[in-house]
Enzyme design. Sequence first.
Site, PDB file in Angstrom:
ATOM      1  CE  LYS B  82      65.853  48.246  67.222  1.00 40.07           C
ATOM      2  NZ  LYS B  82      66.061  47.223  66.165  1.00 40.07           N
ATOM      3  CB  SER B 157      62.452  46.152  65.171  1.00 37.20           C
ATOM      4  OG  SER B 157      63.857  45.965  65.157  1.00 37.20           O
ATOM      5  CB  SER B 181      65.396  45.437  62.476  1.00 34.52           C
ATOM      6  OG  SER B 181      64.318  44.579  62.732  1.00 34.52           O
TER       7      SER B 181
END
Lengths: 97, 489
Positions: B82, B157, B181
């Site tokens: 990420k 996210s 997330s």
Amino acid sequence: MRLGREEVLRIAILARMGLSEAEVDRFKDQLSHILESFEILQQVDTTGVPPTTHPITLVNVLRSDEVIDSLPQNMVLMNAPRKDGDFFKVRAVLGET
Amino acid sequence: MSVILDPSRLTIHKAHELLKTGQLSSVELTRACLERIQQVEPKVSALVTITDRLALSQAEQADRLIASGDSSPLTGIPVIIKDNMCTRGVRTTCSSRMIEDFVPPYDATVVEKLNGARAVIVGKANMDEFAMGSSTENSALFPTHNPWDLERVPGGSSGGSAVGVAAGEAIYALGSDTGGSIRQPAGFCSVTGMKPTYGRVSRYGLVAFASSLDQIGPLTRDVTDCALVLNTIAGYDPRDSTSVPCPVPDYTRCLSSGLGGVRIGVPKEYFVEGMQSEVAAAIRAAVSKLEELGARADWGVSLPHTSYALASYYVIAPSEASANLARYDGVKYGFSYSDTDNMWEALEKTRQYGFGPEVKRRIMLGTYALSAGYYDAWYLKAQKVRTLIRREFDQAFEKFDVLVTPTSPTVPFRIGDKAEDPLQMYLSDVCTLPINIAGLPAISIPAGFAGGLPIGMQIIGKPFSEETILKIAYAFEQATDWHKQKPNI
């Protein structure tokens, strides 16, 4: 909890957030709407309940006073938008309001 | 290459076997992932940066290590990180204009650990800007598309991480989870995603959003892989003073199929009004499956403070964010408004043009909740409610080993559907954020489909009970084949 434009502008100054006129209006409505729905928190009886700042019980974390490597200065400065030699360059602070 | 290589179906443990026995090289596997990226990326847009040259050089090193007989389970296996975890020399954007060109001078601890295992980093994943969002639509760069239906969101996210795994761009990914997330996008993309206990994995080098809630964890194709990644990334780190110095077990050792004696609670408040009926039905069926496997389930558990979790979370998380994001001042790194000599104007305009709408909204909300005259009524109140939520979980775990809930109230929604209504978007985290408030570990695993769209089951445990969670998830996975279904892309 209805926020007015002045309240939004006060928060923006605290946050040092520049906002366009349109953003001020939009945040006035959106933040009001969000805060109104969060007023249910006031229904909870929290008499005598301590606040939780962290999910784990934190105690002071200490380490022995030994010199360890840190990043070299040029790498710390490598992302600086403005620099002067070995320094971050900032705009004049004194004399400003 | 003696095996037919489809990187979208390979697990870490299978790839490790192939690498170790010489049936596959890391360079071949890495090339296959990079080809897959070229093929699917135009459709899904999961990656902010493709690190192809880095990946191939890491793969060559991994192959040398494997040849010397000294490999570990993650050696030579492609991973996506990420884009809020620092990678030395590779830009780390948080999908924000504010730090679009930021190149970290150091690695996050988790990245260091993956590098130590000779993993192969193929890319950095798209995300909601600064991890604030539930759909990856808040990326300032571009939205990511769900491979199960390209018109729908992948969740967020960590949307790019989940899509990267689901669409076969890498074998696994790392995400971060502040209110759901990792788990919510894992559920939306039908992959396995775990948020470990707060303090289990070092946050050093993770760009901070809400420091008392953030935690890094794996997104994988099955539970065994989840355990393998956790084995590598978990552990105390002196550079993160909130990481907990308790020993890291071998998480693969708890994976066994019987569930005799396991006590499961199903809290009724998680089957909320507005929940899609197919989601509730799928989770009920999944709990019945766990009962068949030997677990005892209590369907009548009540956690009455659950209904206050959303409000508590959305006061605490933005408050912490408003403090953490004060660092973006245009001086040390990142975007800097240059068209003025006035310090305050430069600061305000840097933040006006550098941050996107959701980030600004949360900074404003948090600043308000922390400001003089409002602190007691909002921030302190939310922290006291946080205590009550945690206590309620602690009490439930006196009776149950785990709690089982849906990961999300709905299947993936359409891109654009909730973009104009922040409160509606916040509600998609309603099942996941109480777990961050309490700092607990939880996993989302594939548990069904409705109309071809994935449904995730969340298994929640007491602090540092990752082994119990993994054991139950593994038993369910062995008895079902939801995790084997792949999107047609």
